[in-house]
Design an enzyme around this catalytic site. Structure first.
Site, PDB file in Angstrom:
ATOM      1  N   LYS A 167       0.793  -1.217   0.000  1.00 17.15           N
ATOM      2  CA  LYS A 167       0.000   0.000   0.000  1.00 17.15           C
ATOM      3  C   LYS A 167       0.836   1.283   0.000  1.00 17.15           C
ATOM      4  O   LYS A 167       0.301   2.361  -0.257  1.00 17.15           O
ATOM      5  CB  LYS A 167      -0.973  -0.007   1.170  1.00 17.15           C
ATOM      6  N   SER A 215      -3.365 -12.484   3.732  1.00 14.24           N
ATOM      7  CA  SER A 215      -3.714 -12.419   2.307  1.00 14.24           C
ATOM      8  C   SER A 215      -2.606 -13.016   1.446  1.00 14.24           C
ATOM      9  O   SER A 215      -2.877 -13.538   0.359  1.00 14.24           O
ATOM     10  CB  SER A 215      -4.031 -10.985   1.878  1.00 14.24           C
TER      11      SER A 215
HETATM   12  N1  PMP Z   1      -3.816  -7.819   1.246  1.00 11.18           N
HETATM   13  C1  PMP Z   1      -3.800  -6.902   2.216  1.00 11.18           C
HETATM   14  C2  PMP Z   1      -3.165  -7.242   3.523  1.00 11.18           C
HETATM   15  C3  PMP Z   1      -4.382  -5.656   2.010  1.00 11.18           C
HETATM   16  O1  PMP Z   1      -4.375  -4.732   3.000  1.00 11.18           O
HETATM   17  C4  PMP Z   1      -4.997  -5.391   0.757  1.00 11.18           C
HETATM   18  C5  PMP Z   1      -5.640  -4.057   0.509  1.00 11.18           C
HETATM   19  N2  PMP Z   1      -6.802  -3.821   1.242  1.00 11.18           N
HETATM   20  C6  PMP Z   1      -5.006  -6.374  -0.227  1.00 11.18           C
HETATM   21  C7  PMP Z   1      -4.386  -7.564   0.055  1.00 11.18           C
HETATM   22  C8  PMP Z   1      -5.685  -6.188  -1.561  1.00 11.18           C
HETATM   23  O2  PMP Z   1      -5.095  -5.218  -2.389  1.00 11.18           O
HETATM   24  P1  PMP Z   1      -5.960  -4.267  -3.321  1.00 11.18           P
HETATM   25  O3  PMP Z   1      -6.631  -3.250  -2.452  1.00 11.18           O
HETATM   26  O4  PMP Z   1      -4.959  -3.650  -4.239  1.00 11.18           O
HETATM   27  O5  PMP Z   1      -6.959  -5.094  -4.054  1.00 11.18           O
END
Ligand code: PMP
Length: 331
Positions: free
Chosen positions: A47, A287
């Site tokens: 991010k 994630s």
């Molecule tokens: N994994 C984590 C830990 C995240 O914080 C996020 C973003 N919310 C994502 C994956 C997904 O990324 P994106 O917002 O670019 O779809």
């Protein structure tokens, strides 16, 4: 020649790709799995890329002025990236964070001077979520109308609708993957929160090589809050985009970009994250585990033997020490 950086902005991106040799060997996989290690960013998550891109664009467009307060609704990682850059650039920052956000993320935000507001403490969000059976998009709309519009010096950066979010990945994540693999990428898989990563990276890779397969990942039904199960263990930062009303899908997600979508339940994500710590010595978040679990499924398909699968590891496992991620369950 000296190599001295003068701003954290200069440290964002150019993260390494690691082939998960140990994990491939453990399961006898016939495809290569390359993970892009986004915890190499200055504030340890993917991010940082969008935080920089959204702030820079707002500055260039004259929407952000010295002393303003940047506000966003964030599960934590975007907030941390924004809070750090806001601190370095002299802005204030206010984060509206999920009640379930891990204590590490909450404390890190505070360390950067962020004013954190939990959903429960903000009636515009809490009441709307209750009234709409957790319609997050509606809750953000209510927040904009009832709270943000009343503060002239607040700038709502809006990661869910800001085109600089996917653009950051189109300009950096995608090209880095393409260059680091010498164009040798067959499948790209990533989890979806805002959809910025999959949309921007997927678009760049498909422009270079139209037959790259893009796989988008969402939480399975048991990992999403519902009326019967209001507080499941979640894959933090990852949200459903299929099987929900179109109006609830984030604006920045390009639904034309993925060829396939997959579901992962939290225990499967935990299992993969625990395993890769043992097989490759890499500690990643929930994630990342979800992405790896899908990469294994894809690698086990006979037609993918010999192919290269690139996945994103969005953040570090250190951000989840207070959760059950690394509790129990011998991998
Ligand atoms: N994994 C984590 C830990 C995240 O914080 C996020 C973003 N919310 C994502 C994956 C997904 O990324 P994106 O917002 O670019 O779809």
């Amino acid at each position: 020649m000296s190599k001295i950086y003068t701003s954290i902005s200069d440290l964002i991106g150019h993260t390494p790709l690691l082939e998960l040799k140990g994990y491939e060997e453990k399961y006898g996989l016939k495809a290569r799995i390359l993970a892009k290690l986004e915890f190499f960013n200055p504030n340890q998550s993917i991010k940082d890329r969008i935080a920089f891109s959204m702030i820079e664009t707002a500055e260039q467009e004259g929407q952000l002025h010295p002393g303003d307060t940047i506000v966003d609704v964030t599960s934590g990682n975007t907030g941390i990236g924004l809070a750090a850059l806001a601190a370095a650039k002299g802005y204030r920052f206010r984060a509206f964070v999920q009640d379930s956000v891990s204590i590490e993320r909450f404390k890190v935000l505070k360390a950067f001077g962020s004013e954190n507001v939990k959903y429960l403490d903000e009636p515009a969000i809490a009441d709307t979520l209750k009234a709409t059976n957790n319609d997050f998009v509606e809750a953000v709309k209510a927040l904009e109308k009832e709270v943000f519009s009343k503060h002239q010096d607040w700038f709502f950066i809006n990661q869910l609708g800001n085109p600089s979010n996917p653009e950051a990945h189109y300009r950096s994540t995608g090209p880095e993957i393409w260059e680091d693999t010498d164009g040798n990428v067959d499948i790209f898989a990533a989890t979806v929160g805002t959809g910025g990563t999959i949309s921007g990276t997927g678009r760049y890779l498909k422009e270079q090589k139209p037959d790259v397969q893009v796989v988008a990942i969402q939480p399975g039904p048991d990992s999403i809050p519902t009326e019967e199960n209001p507080a499941p263990e979640e894959i933090q930062g990852v949200h459903p985009f299929e099987g929900i009303p179109a109006c609830q899908v984030p604006k920045v997600l390009d639904r034309e970009i993925y060829d396939e979508w997959q579901e992962v339940e939290t225990p499967q994500a935990y299992e993969a994250a625990r395993m890769v710590a043992r097989t490759d010595g890499i500690l990643v978040g929930i994630s990342s585990g979800a992405a790896l679990s899908v990469a294994r499924r894809l690698a086990e398909r006979p037609e993918n033997a010999g192919k290269t699968i690139v996945i994103i590891f969005p953040d570090t496992g250190l951000r989840y020490l207070s959760t059950n991620l690394f509790e129990g369950g011998e991998a």
